[in-house]
Design an enzyme around this catalytic site. Structure first.
Site, PDB file in Angstrom:
ATOM      1  N   ARG A  39      65.775  46.192  -7.455  1.00  8.28           N
ATOM      2  CA  ARG A  39      64.476  46.770  -7.828  1.00  8.28           C
ATOM      3  C   ARG A  39      64.168  46.585  -9.313  1.00  8.28           C
ATOM      4  O   ARG A  39      63.450  47.393  -9.907  1.00  8.28           O
ATOM      5  CB  ARG A  39      64.382  48.253  -7.462  1.00  8.28           C
ATOM      6  CG  ARG A  39      64.366  48.510  -5.964  1.00  8.28           C
ATOM      7  CD  ARG A  39      64.008  49.968  -5.665  1.00  8.28           C
ATOM      8  NE  ARG A  39      64.271  50.282  -4.268  1.00  8.28           N
ATOM      9  CZ  ARG A  39      64.705  51.455  -3.828  1.00  8.28           C
ATOM     10  NH1 ARG A  39      64.922  52.439  -4.686  1.00  8.28           N
ATOM     11  NH2 ARG A  39      64.906  51.665  -2.550  1.00  8.28           N
ATOM     12  N   ARG A  52      49.885  46.818 -10.714  1.00  2.00           N
ATOM     13  CA  ARG A  52      49.693  47.476  -9.424  1.00  2.00           C
ATOM     14  C   ARG A  52      48.402  48.289  -9.409  1.00  2.00           C
ATOM     15  O   ARG A  52      47.659  48.283  -8.415  1.00  2.00           O
ATOM     16  CB  ARG A  52      50.886  48.375  -9.098  1.00  2.00           C
ATOM     17  CG  ARG A  52      50.707  49.130  -7.794  1.00  2.00           C
ATOM     18  CD  ARG A  52      51.988  49.748  -7.300  1.00  2.00           C
ATOM     19  NE  ARG A  52      51.770  50.595  -6.138  1.00  2.00           N
ATOM     20  CZ  ARG A  52      52.727  51.121  -5.398  1.00  2.00           C
ATOM     21  NH1 ARG A  52      53.991  50.873  -5.688  1.00  2.00           N
ATOM     22  NH2 ARG A  52      52.451  51.882  -4.368  1.00  2.00           N
ATOM     23  N   ASP A  89      58.912  43.137   0.318  1.00  2.00           N
ATOM     24  CA  ASP A  89      59.411  44.344   0.978  1.00  2.00           C
ATOM     25  C   ASP A  89      60.069  43.954   2.285  1.00  2.00           C
ATOM     26  O   ASP A  89      59.654  42.980   2.936  1.00  2.00           O
ATOM     27  CB  ASP A  89      58.268  45.327   1.245  1.00  2.00           C
ATOM     28  CG  ASP A  89      58.780  46.699   1.658  1.00  2.00           C
ATOM     29  OD1 ASP A  89      59.141  47.496   0.763  1.00  2.00           O
ATOM     30  OD2 ASP A  89      58.846  46.963   2.875  1.00  2.00           O
ATOM     31  N   TYR A 163      62.988  51.643  10.997  1.00  2.00           N
ATOM     32  CA  TYR A 163      61.571  51.845  10.697  1.00  2.00           C
ATOM     33  C   TYR A 163      60.690  51.478  11.893  1.00  2.00           C
ATOM     34  O   TYR A 163      59.702  52.163  12.179  1.00  2.00           O
ATOM     35  CB  TYR A 163      61.166  50.994   9.491  1.00  2.00           C
ATOM     36  CG  TYR A 163      61.756  51.450   8.180  1.00  2.00           C
ATOM     37  CD1 TYR A 163      61.129  52.428   7.401  1.00  2.00           C
ATOM     38  CD2 TYR A 163      62.947  50.912   7.702  1.00  2.00           C
ATOM     39  CE1 TYR A 163      61.669  52.847   6.195  1.00  2.00           C
ATOM     40  CE2 TYR A 163      63.497  51.320   6.496  1.00  2.00           C
ATOM     41  CZ  TYR A 163      62.852  52.285   5.747  1.00  2.00           C
ATOM     42  OH  TYR A 163      63.400  52.693   4.552  1.00  2.00           O
TER      43      TYR A 163
END
Length: 356
Positions: A39, A52, A89, A163
């Site tokens: 990250r 962002r 991601d 997920y």
């Protein structure tokens, strides 16, 4: 006839650039060790937060090649890490498999329909959703300093499945674990579909220009031993074998967060070129149970980096000494925290590159 200047023996123009991170992943020991941080492209950087805000959201950034390439390169320009990791991601795989994916403000990801309520067969694959990511890879590969290794990545089937089944993140992954017990055939089909998509996805990243790939199994530690063997080790081993067959010169890092005492079995059976260690693993113990020539990556606690100061210095020394006699990539045990001060990252790099 004289050979061309570029073909003269020993000419630097004929040599591959020295990439310390790539060399270590291929089994070479370097002192000091190369370093990158999971990250490292993200919310602790003011330049990332500005971009962002301008783009309007995380998913928009991931699918905008120009912006995603810029985010990937930001920590390289600021810190000079030995490795750049693709900004994306792990949930782009279920998105490409046909689930709707959203990231709401201040909340985690949402996938619909959740597969605990819907059959895998109801999903209609949309593989073109991944095309912008391959373009991001091409852009970054063309812009990196020659000494910097470029890492692609994907989530491991178990972690991605948690997920997909629940439709969101969860603390104990109960929905996925229950489905795996209740209907192992149905859960196995989900794992198999993720596995197939992941092999193609990582292969396309390699073809587009990454030098190595990492497989993140962030939730590997939530499974009982037999289930760990079935849903963590076996699918990851198949991915590694397939990638080795397609791309025999590309190193693969496997990161089974929470593997604990099953780490040695994981390393032996998965067959990755390097193993990532989370912060709960005693580095001296890991060094004693893993093959001596196996490259390892890790495993400083991200909270030690957040703390900085003497604790950080002690942590860096402990990790470096534990892996002094093997190929080692210095990294955190998981991702860098959002509120980590920039100066602590600078301190870390100074310590890694100077501490014996």
């Amino acid at each position: 006839m004289e050979p061309s200047r570029s073909a003269l023996p020993g000419d630097v123009s004929t040599r591959s650039p020295d990439r310390p991170l790539l060399a270590v992943l291929r089994g070479e020991r370097r002192d000091p060790p190369p370093v990158w941080l999971m990250r490292q492209a993200g919310r602790y950087l003011p330049e990332y937060r500005a971009l962002r805000a301008d783009k309007g959201g995380f998913l928009a950034l991931c699918y905008d090649p120009e912006s995603a390439a810029e985010v990937t390169l930001q920590p390289i320009r600021r810190f000079g890490f030995d490795g750049a990791i693709l900004f994306s991601d792990i949930l782009v795989i279920p998105h490409a498999m046909g689930q709707a994916l959203t990231f709401g403000p201040g909340e985690g990801p949402r996938l619909a329909p959740p597969l605990m309520d819907s059959a895998l067969e109801a999903l209609e694959a949309v593989p073109q959703r991944l095309q912008p990511i391959y373009e991001t890879v091409r852009r970054v590969a063309a812009s990196l300093p020659p000494e910097t290794s470029f890492l692609g990545f994907a989530g491991a089937p178990w972690t991605v499945a948690t997920y997909m089944v629940a439709g969101e993140g969860s603390k104990d992954h109960a929905e996925a674990r229950a489905l795996a017990y209740r209907d192992p055939a149905a859960f196995g089909a989900i794992i198999g579909a993720i596995e197939s998509a992941t092999i193609d996805y990582l292969s396309r990243q390699i073809e587009a220009g990454v030098h190595a790939v990492q497989i993140f199994d962030s939730w590997a530690g939530s499974l009982a031993p037999a289930e760990f063997e079935r849903w963590v080790i076996a699918p990851t081993a198949r991915i590694v074998a397939a990638l080795k067959a397609r791309h025999p010169d590309t190193p693969i890092i496997a990161f089974p967060k929470g593997a604990g005492g099953r780490l040695a079995a994981y390393a032996r059976e998965v067959g990755a070129h390097a193993i990532g260690l989370d912060e709960t693993v005693d580095p001296a113990w890991a060094d004693s149970v893993l093959p001596p020539d196996l490259p390892v990556q890790g495993n400083l606690d991200p909270l030690v980096l957040l703390a900085g100061g003497a604790a950080l210095a002690e942590g860096v020394t402990r990790v470096r000494r534990a892996f002094a006699d093997r190929p080692h990539v210095f990294n955190l045990g998981h991702g860098i925290g959002q509120f980590t001060p920039i100066e602590h990252v600078e301190q870390l790099l100074t310590l890694v590159r100077t501490t014996a």
